[in-house]
Design an enzyme around this catalytic site. Structure first.
Site, PDB file in Angstrom:
ATOM      1  N   ASN A 125       3.258  -4.718  -0.502  1.00 36.11           N
ATOM      2  CA  ASN A 125       3.433  -3.847  -1.661  1.00 36.11           C
ATOM      3  C   ASN A 125       3.385  -2.387  -1.226  1.00 36.11           C
ATOM      4  OD1 ASN A 125       3.502  -3.150  -4.540  1.00 36.11           O
ATOM      5  ND2 ASN A 125       1.380  -2.499  -4.243  1.00 36.11           N
ATOM      6  N   HIS A 127       2.364   1.248  -2.461  1.00 35.12           N
ATOM      7  CA  HIS A 127       1.484   1.832  -3.486  1.00 35.12           C
ATOM      8  C   HIS A 127       1.374   3.343  -3.299  1.00 35.12           C
ATOM      9  CE1 HIS A 127      -1.682   2.008  -6.487  1.00 35.12           C
ATOM     10  NE2 HIS A 127      -2.378   2.759  -5.661  1.00 35.12           N
ATOM     11  N   SER A 154       0.826   4.081   0.626  1.00 37.18           N
ATOM     12  CA  SER A 154       0.366   3.019   1.521  1.00 37.18           C
ATOM     13  C   SER A 154       1.225   1.777   1.341  1.00 37.18           C
ATOM     14  CB  SER A 154      -1.094   2.641   1.216  1.00 37.18           C
ATOM     15  OG  SER A 154      -1.950   3.760   1.206  1.00 37.18           O
ATOM     16  N   ASP A 163      -4.222  -4.088  -5.433  1.00 37.29           N
ATOM     17  CA  ASP A 163      -4.105  -3.067  -4.378  1.00 37.29           C
ATOM     18  C   ASP A 163      -5.258  -3.131  -3.382  1.00 37.29           C
ATOM     19  OD1 ASP A 163      -1.800  -2.080  -5.660  1.00 37.29           O
ATOM     20  OD2 ASP A 163      -2.995  -0.792  -6.959  1.00 37.29           O
TER      21      ASP A 163
END
Length: 235
Positions: A125, A127, A154, A163
């Site tokens: 992912n 972020h 990130s 997250d």
């Protein structure tokens, strides 16, 4: 710092990394991957895009590139698709595509442990904060309100905890005194457009091996989790 160009370090005979992308919005990071794929700057093949919103502009980007798209926003009855229904359909589609890597790029739904654990490929992912700080939403405004000097983005391994998976790479910038949430978001987005393709290149080349990376951060860390590789890009 000027934008960092991708270099063609991979072998031409190397099979492309098969990527599926989950999106919810405009898809600017998807477009970066599409451009890098079409110009052979990345050894990847984007084999499909899943959107949980029927109005996401990312759908148009994928269609223009002749990439298969699955839209899972509403049921046949017209009701918004619940997360369990979405995950059932998304899981079936991902199994059919059999990607090597799944990327959440602006995807705005929290996925369950069962979905993540049974995905046919590792999942990462992007972020917009320097994790582990500012998980969740409104990261730019929160960073400004806290008086942060540094901010950025990130890329981390996806886990059921929001997250919270181990951070793979980060890019940072210095917050300006006249930054608003909007200007900071625009500046961080430029970093995202560099960080994502570089990280994908490291994965494609086997420099970052997601099969051997722990999904959990180092509990002994006071601020940043242990990074298997630090890729800092300043802007």
């Amino acid at each position: 710092m000027s934008e960092v160009p991708l270099e063609r370090h991979y072998k031409e005979s190397m099979p492309p990394l098969r990527i599926a992308v989950l999106v919810s919005g405009s898809g600017s990071n998807l477009q970066v991957l599409i451009d890098a794929m079409q110009t052979n700057e990345l050894p990847i093949e984007i084999i499909g895009v899943i959107s949980n919103r029927e109005d996401a502009y990312a759908i148009k980007r994928a269609q223009l590139a002749d990439i298969p798209v699955t839209v899972l926003s509403h049921t046949d009855s017209g009701k918004r698709m619940g997360i369990k229904t979405f995950q059932a359909h998304a899981s079936a589609q991902l199994r059919a595509w059999q990607p090597d890597l799944i990327i959440l790029a602006g995807f705005m739904r929290v996925l369950s442990t069962d979905f993540i654990d049974n995905a046919p490929a590792p999942m990462i992912n992007l972020h917009p904060s320097l994790l582990p700080v500012y998980k969740g939403l409104d990261t730019h405004q929160r960073a400004l309100q806290a008086g942060e000097r540094w901010h950025g983005c990130s890329i981390h391994v996806v886990t059921a905890e929001l997250d919270a998976g181990i951070v793979l790479t980060q890019a940072l910038l210095e917050v300006r005194s006249n930054d608003s949430a909007e200007t900071l978001q625009a500046r961080v987005q430029k970093l995202e457009h560099q960080l994502l393709p570089w990280t994908v290149l490291l994965i494609a080349k086997g420099i970052l091996n997601l099969q051997t990376v722990s999904a959990q951060p180092n509990d002994d860390s006071n601020y940043l989790p242990a990074l298997p590789l630090k890729l800092w890009l300043n802007y």
